[in-house]
Design an enzyme around this catalytic site. Structure first.
Site, PDB file in Angstrom:
ATOM      1  CG  HIS A   1      -1.971  -1.013   1.223  1.00 52.20           C
ATOM      2  ND1 HIS A   1      -3.121  -0.864   1.963  1.00 52.20           N
ATOM      3  CD2 HIS A   1      -2.084  -2.201   0.581  1.00 52.20           C
ATOM      4  CE1 HIS A   1      -3.904  -1.919   1.769  1.00 52.20           C
ATOM      5  NE2 HIS A   1      -3.285  -2.740   0.941  1.00 52.20           N
TER       6      HIS A   1
ATOM      7  CD  GLU B   1      -2.053   4.152   3.214  1.00 53.01           C
ATOM      8  OE1 GLU B   1      -3.228   4.379   3.534  1.00 53.01           O
ATOM      9  OE2 GLU B   1      -1.737   3.342   2.313  1.00 53.01           O
TER      10      GLU B   1
ATOM     11  CB  CYS C   1      -6.681  -0.460   5.233  1.00 54.45           C
ATOM     12  SG  CYS C   1      -4.945  -0.984   5.136  1.00 54.45           S
TER      13      CYS C   1
ATOM     14  CB  CYS D   1      -2.082   1.688   6.153  1.00 55.09           C
ATOM     15  SG  CYS D   1      -1.641   0.807   4.628  1.00 55.09           S
TER      16      CYS D   1
END
Length: 158
Positions: free
Chosen positions: A53, A55, A83, A86
């Site tokens: 992801h 992040e 999410c 993260c």
């Protein structure tokens, strides 16, 4: 334009990199002392890595650049509400401030479904600001998924 909007523009440029690679268009930057020290965009499909992801990539880049796993005195800007994975990484990295664009009612863990980054049971909490350039961040995601559905391709997660 506010400072938060300025840095969110940088995160949006990262999201556009994901879009060019047919990834869910989410981008993130980590800022310290008015300078980007880490950036990333979703690379889940290209790396075939469910943890890739934006992040996570930005946190890793920032920590590597600082030579520290703790991102004190930093602010993370991300185009979509993080999410649970993260948000947990943000807590573990001790990011003191998180700013995001679009809310994620299906998977958001910074206010929508959960609020991991401000959970008083954890040993770190981040100051949280959501909705910065929300319309632009949301439109980028909406148009991506509309196009994807139109092509009949499998939907990814962001």
């Amino acid at each position: 334009m506010t400072e938060d909007e300025r840095w969110m523009e940088s995160a949006l440029r990262e999201a556009e990199q994901a879009l060019k690679r047919k990834e869910v268009p989410v981008g993130a930057v980590v800022v310290r002392n008015r300078r980007i020290i880490g950036k990333g965009y979703n690379q889940i499909e290209s790396l075939q890595d469910p943890t890739a992801h934006a992040e996570m990539i930005a946190i890793t880049a920032a920590a590597t650049g600082l030579g520290s796993r703790q991102l004190e005195e930093c602010t993370m800007y991300v185009t979509l509400e993080p999410c649970a994975m993260c948000a947990g990484a943000i807590v573990l990295a001790r990011v003191p401030r998180l700013v995001f664009g679009a809310f994620d009612p299906k998977a958001g863990a910074c206010g929508s479904l959960f609020n991991i980054v401000q959970d008083g049971r954890l040993n770190h909490r981040a100051e949280l600001t959501g909705g910065i350039l929300q319309e632009r961040c949301g439109e980028l995601l909406s148009s991506f998924f509309t196009t994807l559905r139109g092509d009949g391709q499998r939907l990814g997660e962001g």
